[in-house]
Design a protein around this motif. Structure first.
Motif, mmCIF file in Angstrom:
data_model
loop_
_atom_site.group_PDB
_atom_site.id
_atom_site.type_symbol
_atom_site.label_atom_id
_atom_site.label_comp_id
_atom_site.label_asym_id
_atom_site.label_seq_id
_atom_site.Cartn_x
_atom_site.Cartn_y
_atom_site.Cartn_z
ATOM 1 N N PHE A 15 -7.103 8.461 9.919
ATOM 2 C CA PHE A 15 -5.684 8.253 10.197
ATOM 3 C C PHE A 15 -5.417 8.298 11.699
ATOM 4 O O PHE A 15 -4.612 7.537 12.230
ATOM 5 N N ALA A 16 -6.106 9.193 12.395
ATOM 6 C CA ALA A 16 -5.910 9.328 13.845
ATOM 7 C C ALA A 16 -6.465 8.126 14.606
ATOM 8 O O ALA A 16 -5.889 7.697 15.614
ATOM 9 N N VAL A 17 -7.566 7.574 14.116
ATOM 10 C CA VAL A 17 -8.177 6.405 14.766
ATOM 11 C C VAL A 17 -7.262 5.186 14.675
ATOM 12 O O VAL A 17 -7.134 4.408 15.618
ATOM 13 N N CYS A 18 -6.617 5.020 13.524
ATOM 14 C CA CYS A 18 -5.705 3.884 13.314
ATOM 15 C C CYS A 18 -4.366 4.438 12.813
ATOM 16 O O CYS A 18 -4.117 4.483 11.612
ATOM 17 N N PRO A 19 -3.506 4.881 13.729
ATOM 18 C CA PRO A 19 -2.273 5.580 13.345
ATOM 19 C C PRO A 19 -1.135 4.633 12.956
ATOM 20 O O PRO A 19 -0.004 4.755 13.432
ATOM 21 N N ARG A 20 -1.429 3.696 12.088
ATOM 22 C CA ARG A 20 -0.427 2.721 11.615
ATOM 23 C C ARG A 20 -1.010 2.048 10.386
ATOM 24 O O ARG A 20 -2.177 2.245 10.048
ATOM 25 N N GLN A 21 -0.192 1.246 9.689
ATOM 26 C CA GLN A 21 -0.740 0.560 8.520
ATOM 27 C C GLN A 21 -1.863 -0.383 8.958
ATOM 28 O O GLN A 21 -1.749 -1.076 9.970
ATOM 29 N N ALA A 22 -2.932 -0.384 8.193
ATOM 30 C CA ALA A 22 -4.132 -1.148 8.553
ATOM 31 C C ALA A 22 -3.954 -2.604 8.145
ATOM 32 O O ALA A 22 -4.511 -3.060 7.142
ATOM 33 N N LEU A 23 -3.199 -3.338 8.944
ATOM 34 C CA LEU A 23 -2.880 -4.736 8.616
ATOM 35 C C LEU A 23 -2.829 -5.565 9.899
ATOM 36 O O LEU A 23 -2.168 -5.177 10.872
ATOM 37 N N HIS A 24 -3.502 -6.714 9.860
ATOM 38 C CA HIS A 24 -3.574 -7.593 11.030
ATOM 39 C C HIS A 24 -3.409 -9.051 10.606
ATOM 40 O O HIS A 24 -4.102 -9.525 9.696
ATOM 41 N N ALA A 25 -2.460 -9.739 11.238
ATOM 42 C CA ALA A 25 -2.240 -11.165 10.981
ATOM 43 C C ALA A 25 -3.281 -11.954 11.765
ATOM 44 O O ALA A 25 -3.076 -12.294 12.929
ATOM 45 N N LYS A 26 -4.388 -12.257 11.114
ATOM 46 C CA LYS A 26 -5.567 -12.777 11.821
ATOM 47 C C LYS A 26 -5.523 -14.276 12.067
ATOM 48 O O LYS A 26 -5.941 -14.767 13.119
#
Length: 360
Positions: free
Chosen positions: A310-321
């Motif tokens: 959670f600390a490494v990626c402190p947001r929803q794990a979503l990317h508009a690729k």
């Protein structure tokens, strides 16, 4: 008593609750545009008729669309268009943005520009950057950055709704966005989004091991009647709006799955709501419950590992690729692909290492 007529800004309305092939900025804040107090002698009257008689240029269809989007409040509670206004009711029309009286201030904010020509530009938005000014975010947004970057362009006015953002992604979602520099370009691109001819692919880490390698999620999406900060899926009936998400599992990583989602529609929070609906919330998506440990072991070592994730990626794990569309001026097929951002890359690597070194 003579009622005051207020001007209905249809461009603002179209931007704030479109038919809604535009993801919003993720703030889900609402700002009051109009307020009316029914007088003591008010007879029972449908709220759509009540507002239609008080707003210039307002059609009942548009008012009904506002009610469907949760933008009409009576005594600070959202109501449907068939609600009957009573004496002394306070009726408000609220939007996801403030009224356009505020000035958009150009700000020198770095932009990752993937492509640019005279008609449009494509940017790769980082997580954490709000797309459009709003309550608490009047500065420091993508629109402020564009106002500065295009300050010498005589055709670009950041306050002109016929220019600028064609679609949106949430504040804490990273990825590709197309911006129109001319009215004709925005009109053309907006139609492509409306007719679902664009290509949009996202990558995400979700909780749980998905059973099927690929599939399609169909279920109307609308505002959650119990929590207006969320969207929810209505699998049956006519509530919400049609939403279709195609997904493919790219990798299974212990208690999570790395997936690709292709949007056929573009509803507010579509991927986030659809994945929760099928039991696989996005990793660290606080609004949809993904910031809890939903799968795995009860050992303290595992819990610590997830907290580190959670600390490494402190947001929803979503990317508009990926983003594809037809160029509005040349008719050429344009297709753009972006790198996975560092936080998502590090998150995926942590789960890969965990799977390779731990007994799950």
């Amino acid at each position: 008593m003579e009622e005051k007529l207020e001007e209905w800004d249809d461009d603002q309305i179209n931007d704030d609750f479109p038919d809604e092939d535009e993801p919003v900025d993720g703030s889900s804040q609402r700002y009051e545009h109009f307020r009316f107090i029914a007088d003591k002698g008010q007879s029972l009257l449908r709220v759509d008729k009540f507002l239609a008689s008080r707003l210039v240029n307002a059609t009942r269809n548009r008012i009904q669309a506002a009610a469907e989007a949760g933008c009409i409040l009576v005594n600070d509670r959202p109501v449907k268009s068939n609600y009957r206004v009573k004496p002394l009711d306070t009726v408000s029309l609220v939007m996801s943005r403030p009224r356009r009286e505020f000035e958009i201030i150009p700000e020198d904010i770095p932009l990752n520009i993937v492509y640019e020509d005279e008609e449009l530009l494509v940017v790769n938005k980082p997580a954490g950057l709000v797309v459009h000014p709003g309550h608490g975010n009047y500065t420091g947004t993508l629109v402020n950055a564009l106002a500065y970057y295009l300050r010498d362009d005589p055709f670009y006015d950041p306050a002109d709704p016929r220019l600028g953002l064609v679609h949106r992604i949430d504040k804490d979602t990273s990825g590709l966005l197309v911006i129109a520099k001319k009215p004709e370009a925005k009109a053309n691109l907006s139609l492509q989004f409306f007719h679902k001819t664009t290509q949009r692919k996202y990558v995400s880490l979700v909780w749980g091991i998905m059973k099927d390698n690929e599939g399609t999620i169909e279920g109307n999406i609308g505002r959650n009647p119990h929590d207006r900060m969320q969207m929810t899926v209505f699998p049956e009936g006519d509530q919400g709006k049609t939403a279709i998400t195609h997904y493919k599992v790219l990798e299974r990583l212990g208690y999570v799955s790395w997936i690709e989602c292709q949007l056929e529609t573009g509803r507010t929070h579509q991927i986030r709501a659809h994945m929760k609906y099928i039991g696989h919330p996005l990793f660290n998506d606080a609004r949809y419950g993904g910031d809890q440990i939903l799968k795995g072991q009860s050992f303290s070592k595992y819990k610590l590992f997830v907290q580190n994730c959670f600390a490494v990626c402190p947001r929803q794990a979503l990317h508009a690729k990926t983003l594809g569309f037809i160029h509005p001026a040349t008719g050429k097929q344009m297709l753009f692909d972006s790198e996975i951002p560092d936080d998502l890359k590090a998150l995926k690597e942590k789960w890969t290492n965990y799977v390779n070194t731990k007994e799950l």
